[in-house]
Motif scaffolding. Sequence first.
Motif, short mmCIF file in Angstrom:
data_model
loop_
_atom_site.label_atom_id
_atom_site.label_comp_id
_atom_site.label_asym_id
_atom_site.label_seq_id
_atom_site.Cartn_x
_atom_site.Cartn_y
_atom_site.Cartn_z
N UNK A 106 20.08 3.50 23.67
CA UNK A 106 19.95 2.08 24.03
C UNK A 106 18.61 1.51 23.59
N UNK A 107 17.53 2.24 23.86
CA UNK A 107 16.20 1.74 23.50
C UNK A 107 16.03 1.65 21.97
N UNK A 108 16.57 2.60 21.24
CA UNK A 108 16.48 2.53 19.78
C UNK A 108 17.36 1.41 19.23
N UNK A 109 18.49 1.17 19.87
CA UNK A 109 19.36 0.05 19.46
C UNK A 109 18.61 -1.28 19.63
N UNK A 110 17.93 -1.42 20.77
CA UNK A 110 17.15 -2.64 21.01
C UNK A 110 15.99 -2.76 20.02
N UNK A 111 15.40 -1.62 19.68
CA UNK A 111 14.34 -1.63 18.67
C UNK A 111 14.89 -2.15 17.35
N UNK A 112 16.10 -1.72 16.99
CA UNK A 112 16.73 -2.22 15.77
C UNK A 112 16.93 -3.72 15.80
#
Length: 532
Positions: free
Chosen positions: A455-461
């Motif tokens: 989730x956090x990496x998706x938001x970073x994207x």
Amino acid sequence: MSAWLFILLFMTSLLFIYIFGKRYLYSCFILQLSHYQLPKFFDWYYQHKTDKKLIIPILCSIVSLVLILFIPDKYLYYFEIVLSVISLLYARYKQEKKSLVFTNRMKRLIGISFIIMTVLFLITYLILHNHYSLEKVILIYIVISNFLVLDIVVIAYLIAIPLEKYYHIYFINKARSKIIENERLTVIGITGSYGKTSTKYIIGDLLKKEFNVCITPNSYNTPMGVTLTVNQYLKNIDDYFVCEMGACKSGEIKELCNIVFPEIGIVTSIGPQHLKSFGNLKNIINTKFELVESLPKNGLAILNYDNYYIRNYVIKNQIKVLTYGVDQPNVDYYALNIHYGNSGSTFEVQFPDKQRYLFKTKLLGKHNICNILAGIALADYLNINILKIIHVVANLEPVSHRLELKSFPNYHIIDDSFNANIEGCANALDILSHFPQQKIIITPGLIELGDEEYEHNYRLGERIAKVCDYVVLVGKKQTKPIFNALTDIQYPKENIYVTNVYQEGFNHIIEKFKENFILLIENDLPDNYSEN
């Protein structure tokens, strides 16, 4: 045995010994990167269980053992040469970012490994010398050793546990005594999910203008790192010891406090860093505040009230508290009117008496200004002259690889490769957005976030898509959430480049853009996370 066969045997043995050495030192390297924690060490091998660099030498060792036992000498050594060369091709472990550090602990591990290997040879010889020639026994031993590389490292580690515990207790007691005996010394503890290293250096620079100061070097924030600093670098004339305190699980900050006894505690931030080892965010919050709860009654806590978890924590200890922030105006030290440029940042700070002072710094980013505020609050509490504080802040140098602005003839780089947290990534992207050039990022994303990592990496994207003109992702598996986020919002696929090798991605950027761009290097994972 003919001279020709003897030469083949000698060459084969040398090759297998060399392969063993490479594989052994690489296993030690991974153990060291895993902070000598066997679960992390085994987890790395499990994650790489299909890696040809690991599998091929083991398979060659198994085949070699079968050949030695059943194939006549005149054919054996030809096969062995071929197998050793194949193993050699898959034993080239590149350590691009770090190298094995031969610390005293590592030297002890290697020494115990040597003893294990000697015992293994004696056992092999006693069992086989009546059945095979000495040459074959030696070759069998070398091949078995290659097969048992991982076992030798693990057994040596387990045998060393009592010895390491002895040294651990000895050095901690020595450091604790040194702290207690120095009556003039005040210990300043700094902890947080991120920002503690930068804050430590800022505070060190501010205090050195008035006092004798010792700080923990680099990222020495574990019990052994702190005790090493105290035992080797702390002097009797030092007035302050600035101690960075790191933790990966509950109780570790308390352990550090029981070694150095801080009187001043600074909490820079709290977030879901190392969530995998902590288990949940509540454990992280309580662990970071072990520093504050361990302070004496006349102690001082300096807290970043921009952080939701810090300002909402109810302190049980009856101590003085100073607060600071950029987003929260109702704090003791408040930064406002912030501006960024090619030369750094400018901002004003409102002090508790409502007086405002203008500051300039080479450092970039809101979180760096927060870190500076922590230093300003402490310096003001210690009655350092405001003009000296302003002068020191203006001359602060960026900590290497932490939002470090580097200028080249045709382009700029924001080197944030030592940053690995959610808030820091967001701040780095915010800084990048202020530059007029083409904006490029190279990143492997974020790690050690447990079940929330995707989730956090998706938001970073999603954040990257809003700021960056071109994206280089390092690690096809690791960066899958970022890639998915980019494609889901229809970010141009021709502006995404995915590689498993950081240097390949960097070279791609230089060759493709050549000039008039700014590159953000966001996080650079250590070698044990490499997918190549």
